[in-house]
Enzyme design. Structure first.
Site, mmCIF file in Angstrom:
data_model
loop_
_atom_site.group_PDB
_atom_site.id
_atom_site.type_symbol
_atom_site.label_atom_id
_atom_site.label_comp_id
_atom_site.label_asym_id
_atom_site.label_seq_id
_atom_site.Cartn_x
_atom_site.Cartn_y
_atom_site.Cartn_z
ATOM 1 N N CYS A 113 -75.564 -14.232 -78.260
ATOM 2 C CA CYS A 113 -73.773 -13.396 -77.790
ATOM 3 C C CYS A 113 -74.270 -13.036 -76.381
ATOM 4 C CB CYS A 113 -73.609 -12.190 -79.274
ATOM 5 S SG CYS A 113 -72.298 -12.004 -79.037
ATOM 6 N N HIS A 139 -74.406 -15.406 -83.977
ATOM 7 C CA HIS A 139 -75.416 -14.974 -84.390
ATOM 8 C C HIS A 139 -75.528 -14.990 -85.430
ATOM 9 C CE1 HIS A 139 -74.341 -10.862 -82.619
ATOM 10 N NE2 HIS A 139 -72.994 -11.256 -83.388
ATOM 11 N N GLU A 159 -79.144 -15.010 -87.086
ATOM 12 C CA GLU A 159 -79.586 -13.832 -87.563
ATOM 13 C C GLU A 159 -79.311 -13.917 -88.901
ATOM 14 O OE1 GLU A 159 -77.563 -10.919 -85.009
ATOM 15 O OE2 GLU A 159 -78.235 -13.179 -85.627
#
Length: 563
Positions: free
Chosen positions: A383, A520, A522
């Site tokens: 990001c 993102h 993750e």
């Protein structure tokens, strides 16, 4: 009919209700049940999207674009069910909904009160999260209530679940209460009084716990468990010890061996096969028997609270397990990084710059991205980490002096990162915003797909299409993409409608592994499979570790200070 397990907490917060709830869900899922989890947050914020990570840890984002509590990340990492917007709601959302109904006249002129209107609304939200009485209804919904018993903010939630338990019947609901048993060093003993008091407080509001999970820094002896049972009105087999462990993935086995899942199944009249926790045992074995080690520098601005990067920490560890390596993360405050001292990052096998908002620490992140690029250290920017890498490349390679993001310098002569004013949301609707829009809920949020260019590193990792979750306001400015490409930056993924930049990278003949992503990743990592991007990143860091000896690291080039 869906059965419900309500998980409450007492004495102090941060005892691990989220991990306990997720672990119980994992055990029940291993018994063949379909399970979901719902988090009730007592704060008045509509969602945690505008809260500082120092206040509340990370904001977890679901596929459908909800900004939620970080516990939903634990839920998705522990069970197969994916979370949605209805899996997390707050006092703010409840009152917002009640007031909208009052304004519409839905209450037919009645006086609107906490009981029954607010408590009924909470029950409706809980049923919606469990998909109650629909074809998609789950077997068990585990409902975690934030805060601690005794907090004034939590009382409407506790009253609502008490009423719901009464309406559904005792064999359709169970209550699990998490408490704290402190070790008093001066006395040399564990003290059960706080747990006695919190169980008593729970009974005062009409809730009798079926199981007590007792958190402590050590196993609780049977003598103390017997004492807790006597004073809390919970059978001794329902007093379960939860001691500190070195990995959260040991908790499902810990709870199962003490019979928590059996107790819950008995209470809810669920006849299931035995639990099969082999996947958890294999996971724990992998964490305890790494074949090597890799050191990652995470250069961010919220490093004083590791929960600010909870999903990111877990994603790195998952990738470590897939590469049979222990991942050691060192948090570096980006405000402390300057061109003069950035060389201290040379000792790391990989550098990661995570997301964030605001100008504080940005120049340190730009400095970090340049250092990783010039010294060929594996770099992953997420990001804002992708945006600072783009700004750095624009300044020092593309010759765009003073390039910046309009978030940090609205008057920049080269705004290579700028505010996006229109985009298509996860559900296909067109969204717009401007500089005066509210901060909450006005970002590009949720899962979106993009095409990946063939022949790129991103294509090796993702294939033809990448689908990841987003949470950001600013994008790479499309007007500068051609200039950046001509200077050697590879734009390896673009959104299909707006052609917004999703992935940037350097050619592998220029840098072995340099990737920035606008999304993102993750949020979609699991301990079972890891995540392809993080798996590749840790593999690259291990390769760098193997090929870059200490002499090479000592000879790392410092940054030139540009006036």
């Amino acid at each position: 009919m869906t059965k419900f397990v309500f998980v409450t907490g007492g004495v102090v917060s941060s005892l691990g209700k989220g991990i306990a709830s997720a672990s119980l869900a994992a055990i029940l899922e291993s018994r063949g049940l379909t399970v979901t989890l719902i988090k009730l947050d007592p704060y008045i914020n509509v969602d945690p999207g505008t809260m500082s990570p120092f206040q509340h840890g990370e904001v977890f984002v679901t596929d459908d674009g909800a900004e939620t509590d970080l516990d939903l990340g634990h839920y998705e990492r522990f069970i197969e069910t994916r979370m949605r917007k209805p899996n997390n709601f707050t006092t703010g959302q409840i009152y917002q909904s009640v007031l909208e109904k009052e304004r519409r006249g839905d209450y037919l002129g009645k006086t609107v009160q906490v009981i029954p209107h607010v408590t009924n609304e909470i029950q409706d939200f809980i049923k919606r999260g469990a998909r109650y009485d629909t074809p998609e209804a789950v077997d068990v919904a585990i409902v975690e209530i934030g805060g601690t018993v005794g907090d004034i903010e939590s009382l409407p939630f506790l009253e609502a679940v008490r009423q719901l338990s009464l309406r559904l019947g005792s064999n359709n609901t169970a209550f699990v209460h998490l408490s704290y048993v402190p070790w008093i060093a001066a006395a040399g003993e564990l003290k059960t009084k706080p747990t006695q008091h919190t169980a008593q407080k729970l009974r005062e509001i009409g809730i009798q716990a079926d199981a007590l999970l007792c958190r402590a820094d050590r196993r609780i002896p049977d003598e103390e468990r017997e004492k807790i049972s006597l004073f809390s009105n919970v059978p001794e087999w329902g007093v379960i010890s939860m001691w500190d462990v070195d990995t959260i993935y040991k908790v499902p086995r810990m709870l199962h061996e003490q019979g928590l899942d059996g107790l819950i199944c008995d209470k809810l009249r669920l006849n299931t096969p035995p639990a099969n926790l082999k996947r958890w045992d294999d996971l724990v074995y992998e964490t305890e028997h790494p074949k090597t080690e890799v050191n990652i520098a995470m250069v961010g601005k919220y490093v004083d609270l590791s929960d600010s990067y909870k999903s990111l920490n877990e994603a790195l560890r998952h990738a470590g397990m897939k590469n049979h390596a222990k991942v050691v993360i060192e948090y570096v405050d980006s405000e402390t990084i300057t061109p003069e001292n950035v060389g201290r990052l040379a000792k790391f096998d990989g550098i990661l710059v995570p997301g964030g908002f605001g100008v504080r620490g940005v120049e340190g992140k730009i400095c970090t991205a340049r250092f990783a690029r010039e010294n060929k250290i594996p770099y992953l920017g997420i990001c804002l980490g992708m945006q600072v890498a783009t700004i750095e490349f624009a300044r020092h390679v593309a010759g765009l002096k003073d390039a910046n993001s309009t978030e940090f310098d609205p008057a920049s002569p080269h705004p290579v990162i700028a505010l996006i004013t229109e985009w298509k949301d996860a559900d296909g609707t067109i969204k717009t915003r401007d500089e005066k829009s509210d901060l909450g809920g006005t970002m590009r949020l949720g899962a979106q797909s993009s095409d990946v260019a063939k022949g790129t590193l991103a294509h090796k990792i993702y294939g033809d299409v990448v689908t990841e979750r987003h949470r950001h306001r600013y994008e790479a400015n499309v007007n500068y993409l051609d200039a950046l490409r001509k200077s050697g930056l590879v734009i390896s993924a673009l959104t299909q409608r707006e052609h917004l930049t999703e992935i940037v990278e350097l050619p592998q003949d220029v840098h072995p592994w340099f990737v920035g992503v606008q999304f993102h990743p993750e949020f979609k990592s699991t301990p079972w499979a890891g995540h392809p991007l993080f798996n590749a990143y840790i593999a690259a860091a291990l390769e760098h570790r193997a090929t870059a000896g200490q002499e090479d690291k000592a000879a790392t080039k410092p940054l030139k200070v540009v006036a």
